[in-house]
Design an enzyme around this catalytic site. Sequence first.
Site, short mmCIF file in Angstrom:
data_model
loop_
_atom_site.label_atom_id
_atom_site.label_comp_id
_atom_site.label_asym_id
_atom_site.label_seq_id
_atom_site.Cartn_x
_atom_site.Cartn_y
_atom_site.Cartn_z
CE LYS A 80 43.13 40.42 35.82
NZ LYS A 80 43.13 40.25 37.29
CB SER A 160 46.73 40.85 38.68
OG SER A 160 45.42 40.30 38.82
CB SER A 184 43.78 40.89 41.55
OG SER A 184 45.03 40.35 41.86
#
Length: 489
Positions: A80, A160, A184
């Site tokens: 990420k 997210s 997330s």
Amino acid sequence: MNELRKLSITQMHDGLKKKSFSAVELVEAHISAVENEKLNAFITKTPEIAMKAAKAADEHFSRQKDDLISPLMGVPVGIKDLFCTKGIKTTACSKMLENFVPTYESTVSDLLLKSGAAMLGKLNMDEFAMGSANTNSYFGPVENVWIRKSDGEKVVPGGSSGGSAASVAGFLCAGALGSDTGGSVRQPAAYCGVVGIKPTYGRCSRFGMIAFASSLDQAGVITRSVSDSALMLEAICGYDTKDSISSEKPVPKFSSFINGDVKGKRIGIPKEYRMDGISEEIVHNWEKVASYLKENGAEVVDVTLPHTKYAIPVYYLICSAETSSNLARYDGVRYGFRVDADTLEEMYSLTRAEGFGKEVKRRILIGAYALSSGHYNEYYEKAQCIRALIRNDFIKAFEKIDYILVPSAPTEAFGLNEKPDPLIMCINDVFTVPASLAGLPAISVPVGLSNEGLPLALQVIGNYYDEAGILNVASVIEQNCGRIIRPLA
């Protein structure tokens, strides 16, 4: 080559040990997929780094004994874009950091790469990890691999960590690093039909992870199976002197605790989670899985978490307050995006107005208001008091039970082109936020498909530092429900 992408991490490791294929072949298959992907999951691609790791892995497999080789050696992964990677652009998917190249490595990505994993690139996300749909990225939205059956519409991957979940579900990588502040990792895993685990707060170092809400931020992993999540989590957990809240508790070999046995375990079903707005299909699967666990020797009991109803407002007050503090450093002076202006004050204002996206600015404003002298006691201090009550609810519950079983999200994924208001987006996190506020470990595991052909998931919450236990319960659920992996195109 596509057949290699279908393999689990365990199968990849076994194949590499047996010389059924090489790490170079394995990584090349994934690089090709990443180069041609249409999900917008990867925003920075690092094929050279991945190939270097693959060649090193092949060398290790040719000369090392099996028990000396990491199970992640040569395994293709994504990271990420919230985790700093030395010499590789790290943007948090914000215009503010569009060209930022860190001079240091985050602890969790460093541990992952030292385990021999091959980094394919950096993954798309909601800007500064603020969002539940991965539609807030400066680099555009991420698409889910699943399509709504009734109208053929694309749906969101969740957020997210939407790029992390979509890339794993789409067979672009075997596993991915994500971050979980209020859900997330777990919510996008649920929307994409994969497994996502958030460990206990402090299990994984936050060093090098771009800060959103420091008292909530925690690294996690997303994979296609529970056993794969155990292997990845083992690699990234551990004490770090560079993080003040890092836990010194020993990290067990999580994978060794997955034995499929839940006999005698007490599973709690909190009555407060049976709320309006939850899909009937999710309730049906919740009840079905609870019955299955009972049939396998677990005791399913009702529990109460009375302060759950306050979790969403408490979470958004606390995380917004911490956001306004953490993001104050982005002023155009030291690094990042900058707008030249006639005065210093004007430069600050224009830089932040143009550098931050709409959702980030909204949370900064909420946080600044909550921390202001006239409202600090009324909002922020009161939110922290209620957070303590939420934590105490869990502590009391775990005196009588071992695990809690709840949905991961109230509904299936919604349409990519639908624009729900911010309040609706907040409610998507209603089942994941409480565990985050309490700092507890939790895992999302797929349990089936909706009538629209979209993934549904449940969440297992455990007591502090019992990641091994929730992984085992999740594995039992996985055995019953099966994996709902979408066929590889």
